[in-house]
Design a protein around this motif. Structure first.
Motif, PDB file in Angstrom:
ATOM      1  N   LEU A 130       0.789  -1.148  -0.192  1.00 41.09           N
ATOM      2  CA  LEU A 130       0.017   0.132  -0.115  1.00 41.09           C
ATOM      3  C   LEU A 130       0.902   1.225  -0.054  1.00 41.09           C
ATOM      4  O   LEU A 130       0.575   2.209  -0.607  1.00 41.09           O
ATOM      5  CB  LEU A 130      -1.089  -0.071   1.030  1.00 41.09           C
ATOM      6  N   THR A 131       1.864   1.406   0.639  1.00 42.70           N
ATOM      7  CA  THR A 131       2.634   2.243   0.804  1.00 42.70           C
ATOM      8  C   THR A 131       3.502   2.641  -0.516  1.00 42.70           C
ATOM      9  O   THR A 131       3.534   3.761  -1.212  1.00 42.70           O
ATOM     10  CB  THR A 131       3.921   2.130   1.871  1.00 42.70           C
ATOM     11  N   GLY A 132       3.847   1.585  -1.261  1.00 44.67           N
ATOM     12  CA  GLY A 132       4.418   1.698  -2.582  1.00 44.67           C
ATOM     13  C   GLY A 132       3.371   2.284  -3.805  1.00 44.67           C
ATOM     14  O   GLY A 132       3.784   2.766  -4.724  1.00 44.67           O
ATOM     15  N   ASP A 133       2.072   1.987  -3.354  1.00 44.59           N
ATOM     16  CA  ASP A 133       0.977   2.345  -4.335  1.00 44.59           C
ATOM     17  C   ASP A 133       0.656   3.681  -3.726  1.00 44.59           C
ATOM     18  O   ASP A 133      -0.405   4.061  -4.583  1.00 44.59           O
ATOM     19  CB  ASP A 133      -0.089   1.319  -4.165  1.00 44.59           C
ATOM     20  N   GLY A 134       1.025   4.316  -2.948  1.00 42.45           N
ATOM     21  CA  GLY A 134       0.833   5.977  -2.612  1.00 42.45           C
ATOM     22  C   GLY A 134      -0.215   5.893  -1.397  1.00 42.45           C
ATOM     23  O   GLY A 134      -0.686   7.065  -1.236  1.00 42.45           O
ATOM     24  N   TRP A 135      -0.301   4.765  -0.645  1.00 46.53           N
ATOM     25  CA  TRP A 135      -0.952   5.022   0.459  1.00 46.53           C
ATOM     26  C   TRP A 135      -0.234   4.628   1.322  1.00 46.53           C
ATOM     27  O   TRP A 135      -0.332   3.555   2.350  1.00 46.53           O
ATOM     28  CB  TRP A 135      -2.266   3.841   0.411  1.00 46.53           C
ATOM     29  N   VAL A 137       1.125   3.393   4.997  1.00 45.35           N
ATOM     30  CA  VAL A 137       0.445   2.623   6.114  1.00 45.35           C
ATOM     31  C   VAL A 137       1.593   2.075   6.867  1.00 45.35           C
ATOM     32  O   VAL A 137       2.487   1.411   6.074  1.00 45.35           O
ATOM     33  CB  VAL A 137      -0.697   1.934   5.640  1.00 45.35           C
ATOM     34  N   GLY A 138       1.383   1.785   8.086  1.00 47.80           N
ATOM     35  CA  GLY A 138       2.439   1.054   8.636  1.00 47.80           C
ATOM     36  C   GLY A 138       1.781  -0.365   9.013  1.00 47.80           C
ATOM     37  O   GLY A 138       0.396  -0.619   9.122  1.00 47.80           O
ATOM     38  N   MET A 139       2.632  -1.193   9.475  1.00 55.28           N
ATOM     39  CA  MET A 139       2.357  -2.500   9.491  1.00 55.28           C
ATOM     40  C   MET A 139       1.341  -2.773  11.049  1.00 55.28           C
ATOM     41  O   MET A 139       0.501  -3.435  10.839  1.00 55.28           O
ATOM     42  CB  MET A 139       3.591  -3.421   9.875  1.00 55.28           C
ATOM     43  N   SER A 140       1.549  -1.759  11.786  1.00 58.02           N
ATOM     44  CA  SER A 140       0.778  -1.785  12.901  1.00 58.02           C
ATOM     45  C   SER A 140      -0.679  -1.390  12.617  1.00 58.02           C
ATOM     46  O   SER A 140      -1.685  -1.887  13.212  1.00 58.02           O
ATOM     47  CB  SER A 140       1.384  -0.771  14.119  1.00 58.02           C
ATOM     48  N   THR A 141      -1.016  -0.550  11.653  1.00 59.12           N
ATOM     49  CA  THR A 141      -1.948  -0.104  11.224  1.00 59.12           C
ATOM     50  C   THR A 141      -3.035  -1.205  10.605  1.00 59.12           C
ATOM     51  O   THR A 141      -4.178  -1.553  10.999  1.00 59.12           O
ATOM     52  CB  THR A 141      -2.130   1.072  10.407  1.00 59.12           C
ATOM     53  N   VAL A 142      -2.147  -2.065   9.804  1.00 61.74           N
ATOM     54  CA  VAL A 142      -2.901  -3.256   8.986  1.00 61.74           C
ATOM     55  C   VAL A 142      -3.248  -4.125  10.084  1.00 61.74           C
ATOM     56  O   VAL A 142      -4.287  -4.714  10.113  1.00 61.74           O
ATOM     57  CB  VAL A 142      -1.820  -3.906   7.884  1.00 61.74           C
ATOM     58  N   GLY A 143      -2.360  -4.355  11.236  1.00 61.07           N
ATOM     59  CA  GLY A 143      -2.589  -5.428  12.078  1.00 61.07           C
ATOM     60  C   GLY A 143      -3.850  -5.102  12.964  1.00 61.07           C
ATOM     61  O   GLY A 143      -4.610  -5.657  13.314  1.00 61.07           O
ATOM     62  N   ASN A 144      -3.881  -3.563  13.438  1.00 59.49           N
ATOM     63  CA  ASN A 144      -4.962  -3.201  14.093  1.00 59.49           C
ATOM     64  C   ASN A 144      -6.306  -3.194  13.463  1.00 59.49           C
ATOM     65  O   ASN A 144      -7.389  -3.823  13.959  1.00 59.49           O
ATOM     66  CB  ASN A 144      -4.794  -1.667  14.488  1.00 59.49           C
ATOM     67  N   LEU A 145      -6.319  -2.956  12.244  1.00 62.44           N
ATOM     68  CA  LEU A 145      -7.586  -3.138  11.417  1.00 62.44           C
ATOM     69  C   LEU A 145      -7.772  -4.220  11.137  1.00 62.44           C
ATOM     70  O   LEU A 145      -9.332  -4.866  11.044  1.00 62.44           O
ATOM     71  CB  LEU A 145      -7.184  -2.556   9.951  1.00 62.44           C
ATOM     72  N   ARG A 146      -6.939  -5.409  11.049  1.00 63.81           N
ATOM     73  CA  ARG A 146      -7.171  -6.850  10.725  1.00 63.81           C
ATOM     74  C   ARG A 146      -7.882  -7.539  12.141  1.00 63.81           C
ATOM     75  O   ARG A 146      -8.845  -7.924  11.868  1.00 63.81           O
ATOM     76  CB  ARG A 146      -5.945  -7.568  10.568  1.00 63.81           C
ATOM     77  N   ARG A 147      -7.229  -6.770  13.308  1.00 68.99           N
ATOM     78  CA  ARG A 147      -8.096  -7.458  14.608  1.00 68.99           C
ATOM     79  C   ARG A 147      -9.423  -6.909  14.685  1.00 68.99           C
ATOM     80  O   ARG A 147     -10.275  -7.693  15.352  1.00 68.99           O
ATOM     81  CB  ARG A 147      -7.070  -7.110  15.525  1.00 68.99           C
ATOM     82  N   ARG A 148      -9.458  -5.506  14.224  1.00 68.29           N
ATOM     83  CA  ARG A 148     -10.787  -5.092  14.511  1.00 68.29           C
ATOM     84  C   ARG A 148     -11.852  -5.792  13.595  1.00 68.29           C
ATOM     85  O   ARG A 148     -12.896  -5.875  14.005  1.00 68.29           O
ATOM     86  CB  ARG A 148     -10.674  -3.537  14.185  1.00 68.29           C
ATOM     87  N   TYR A 149     -11.283  -6.162  12.218  1.00 67.67           N
ATOM     88  CA  TYR A 149     -12.238  -6.661  11.373  1.00 67.67           C
ATOM     89  C   TYR A 149     -12.558  -7.989  11.926  1.00 67.67           C
ATOM     90  O   TYR A 149     -13.922  -8.454  11.537  1.00 67.67           O
ATOM     91  CB  TYR A 149     -11.426  -6.893  10.247  1.00 67.67           C
ATOM     92  N   GLN A 150     -11.579  -8.700  12.480  1.00 72.33           N
ATOM     93  CA  GLN A 150     -12.079 -10.039  12.943  1.00 72.33           C
ATOM     94  C   GLN A 150     -12.996 -10.048  14.124  1.00 72.33           C
ATOM     95  O   GLN A 150     -13.821 -10.953  14.156  1.00 72.33           O
ATOM     96  CB  GLN A 150     -10.652 -10.738  13.229  1.00 72.33           C
ATOM     97  N   ALA A 151     -13.010  -8.980  14.875  1.00 72.99           N
ATOM     98  CA  ALA A 151     -13.824  -8.961  15.928  1.00 72.99           C
ATOM     99  C   ALA A 151     -15.153  -8.230  15.928  1.00 72.99           C
ATOM    100  O   ALA A 151     -16.112  -8.509  16.216  1.00 72.99           O
ATOM    101  CB  ALA A 151     -13.205  -8.076  16.833  1.00 72.99           C
ATOM    102  N   GLU A 152     -15.174  -7.206  14.782  1.00 73.28           N
ATOM    103  CA  GLU A 152     -16.446  -6.525  14.596  1.00 73.28           C
ATOM    104  C   GLU A 152     -16.935  -6.502  12.849  1.00 73.28           C
ATOM    105  O   GLU A 152     -17.957  -5.965  12.687  1.00 73.28           O
ATOM    106  CB  GLU A 152     -16.164  -5.213  14.822  1.00 73.28           C
ATOM    107  N   GLY A 153     -16.378  -7.205  12.165  1.00 77.58           N
ATOM    108  CA  GLY A 153     -16.693  -7.090  10.849  1.00 77.58           C
ATOM    109  C   GLY A 153     -16.515  -5.926  10.148  1.00 77.58           C
ATOM    110  O   GLY A 153     -15.626  -5.067  10.478  1.00 77.58           O
TER     111      GLY A 153
END
Length: 171
Positions: A130-135, A137-153
């Motif tokens: 995503l960073t290479g595509d111009g967005w 974002v850090g690995m921690s953000t991806v991890g946080n979003l992944r955990r939130r998605y698994q918990a809340e959809g």
């Protein structure tokens, strides 16, 4: 009039082959199925047409979480809803190796293959991509979003910083 039914495996989140393309099932109703089209946009298909297609096959469950009740989605501003759906595609690739609408028969891209890469490595790969595509974002953000998605959809991917809470007015 006979009651219509659907095979148990055709459900939201499943990958199906239909009309020569792998598509993601977004929703299933009594008489229709909402699937992604070639551009990833939703498309309604009558259930009898989907199941009657000579190319039709259920390829597996893409792991997509069920959508929240429509009334909850309507409360989210359109831009935030679109952003959450955009993130869902990336988070699903991190989790399962495939993004919705991807060719499941071709296999996952090597950097997202759960059989070869750890979840942490896949999160780092997504942040790098995503960073290479111009967005940026850090690995921690991806991890946080992944955990939130698994918990809340999908609701877990809504940017909560932009939500405004109305305070009760005092008289």
């Amino acid at each position: 009039m006979p009651k219509s039914s659907r095979p148990a495996s055709v459900r939201a989140g499943a990958w199906v082959r239909f009309a020569g393309q792998v598509r993601t099932v977004l929703a299933v109703c009594d008489e229709s199925v909402r699937v992604t089209d070639q551009g990833g946009s939703p498309r309604e298909v009558r259930l009898e047409i989907l199941l009657g297609d000579a190319d039709f096959d259920v390829l597996g469950n893409g792991g997509r979480m069920p959508l929240p009740h429509e009334s909850l989605l309507e409360e989210i501003p359109e831009q935030a809803r679109e952003r959450a759906l955009w993130w869902e595609v990336h988070i699903l690739e991190v989790l399962h190796g495939f993004a919705p609408g991807a060719d499941a028969e071709a296999g996952p891209r090597p950097e997202y293959d759960p059989a070869r890469r750890s979840l942490t490595a896949r999160e780092l790969a997504k942040a790098t991509e995503l960073t290479g595509d111009g967005w940026p974002v850090g690995m921690s953000t991806v991890g946080n979003l992944r955990r939130r998605y698994q918990a809340e959809g999908l609701l877990g991917l809504v940017d909560r910083r932009r939500q405004t809470h109305k305070k009760p007015q005092s008289k």
